[in-house]
Design a protein around this motif. Sequence first.
Motif, PDB file in Angstrom:
ATOM      1  N   TYR A   1       0.833  -1.197   0.000  1.00  0.00           N
ATOM      2  CA  TYR A   1       0.000   0.000   0.000  1.00  0.00           C
ATOM      3  C   TYR A   1       0.869   1.248   0.000  1.00  0.00           C
ATOM      4  CZ  TYR A   1      -4.340   2.425   0.986  1.00  0.00           C
ATOM      5  OH  TYR A   1      -5.458   3.206   0.908  1.00  0.00           O
TER       6      TYR A   1
ATOM      7  N   ALA B   1      -4.316  -5.390   5.921  1.00  0.00           N
ATOM      8  CA  ALA B   1      -3.424  -4.249   6.090  1.00  0.00           C
ATOM      9  C   ALA B   1      -3.006  -4.124   7.550  1.00  0.00           C
ATOM     10  CB  ALA B   1      -4.109  -2.957   5.635  1.00  0.00           C
TER      11      ALA B   1
ATOM     12  N   VAL C   1       0.558  -4.443   3.408  1.00  0.00           N
ATOM     13  CA  VAL C   1      -0.747  -4.402   2.752  1.00  0.00           C
ATOM     14  C   VAL C   1      -0.707  -5.363   1.571  1.00  0.00           C
ATOM     15  CG1 VAL C   1      -2.474  -3.005   1.572  1.00  0.00           C
ATOM     16  CG2 VAL C   1      -1.127  -2.010   3.415  1.00  0.00           C
TER      17      VAL C   1
END
Length: 410
Positions: free
Chosen positions: A28, A84, A94
């Motif tokens: 992420y 996450a 993530v």
Amino acid sequence: MTTYRRGAAVAAAVLLLLASPPAAGAAYASDAAAPARAAAQAPDPAPTPASDGFAELTPAVARELDAAIRKVMAEAKVPGVTVALSAPGKGKYVRSFGVADKATGAPMTPGLYMRIGSETKTFTVTALLQLVDDGLVRLDDPIGKYVDGVPGGDRITLRELAAMRSGLFNYSEDEDFFKALTSDPQRPFTPRQLLDYSFKHPVLFPPGEKFSYCNTNLILLGLVVEKVTGRPLDDYVNDRVVAEAGLKHTLFPRGAEFPSPHAQGYTDQTATGRTEVSTNWNPSWAWAAGAMISDLTDLRSWARTLATGTLLEPATQAERLKVYPSTVPGAGYGLGIFNVQGWIGHNGSLPGYGSLTVYLPQARATMVVLLNTDIGYEGNEPSTLFGRAVTEIVSPGHVFDLPAQPVSGQ
């Protein structure tokens, strides 16, 4: 959770393969943080690496997490999941695994909208507590002051409703409700129709006597917010809670709308008992208890906002976090929020979707799990299976475990 037939995992506990191997998604990109109301919450203390109980998210730990998540997916036959984790000074993890759509093979990704079920309760109760801060309601007001026709409404307080201690029957366990919903999953329900399913049943116990997870409680609290503000609940929550928390991809829908891109949902809570796609089912049946939609970015932010009380006065947040102990060691339920082995937040489940959004204060750690099925495995909610597997690795002193309790008659 919000599931209507299966055991209420969060509550009941707090009292409660893919054909081809799934692939990990990309890491992420950013760490979102919600804006704080001035002077509402003191800064979190800096985490102490030796004592905060949360592991550094190294490449070796990431590989261990990948393996654990894939194992749960294979055992529980989960189509797709996103997990996450993050904490200051510890890095981020993530990953998305599996598919968002079994028909097309489209992959699960971190950027999808998802239905979040009973995590909606955290938004509804936040709205109520904001009205407490504004001096418009009191937690110890009887619900009968705001809503007519509630059995024992002169004795059941708003606090008892939010803490799941009202004694009212859970409308989503009513047989007629189940038949009505599964015979036409696109039909809209009004809050009063939902209450009618509950109020035809006797009160289960005197208010305050014990914990019993009940979606009826949240329907009533939603009506309180509407009566006091003079606004539809979805409008008020979207304006005063979602927007003030800085959430850009979270909404309380008015009907069956579902922004794109979103994952397809798969459930066996159907009239036939066979697994069906539930993506476009109308969530009005869950309303204030479970109708909302969000995404990973917003839920990572909401985890901290909810647990630290940045939208509330400190005294009000303290009331929210006063949990009643349960039959599960180390777990308890407060006002629309749980504490399970130190992880503070809520889970969610409704046909086709499951979620878990929690925060570990001493490490300022966030965990979010999003998946596109609610089908349980060996009596457990799938989000709990992932939460347990993940925390056994990253926070072994704070293992998230929320065993489900079956609904009577199942």
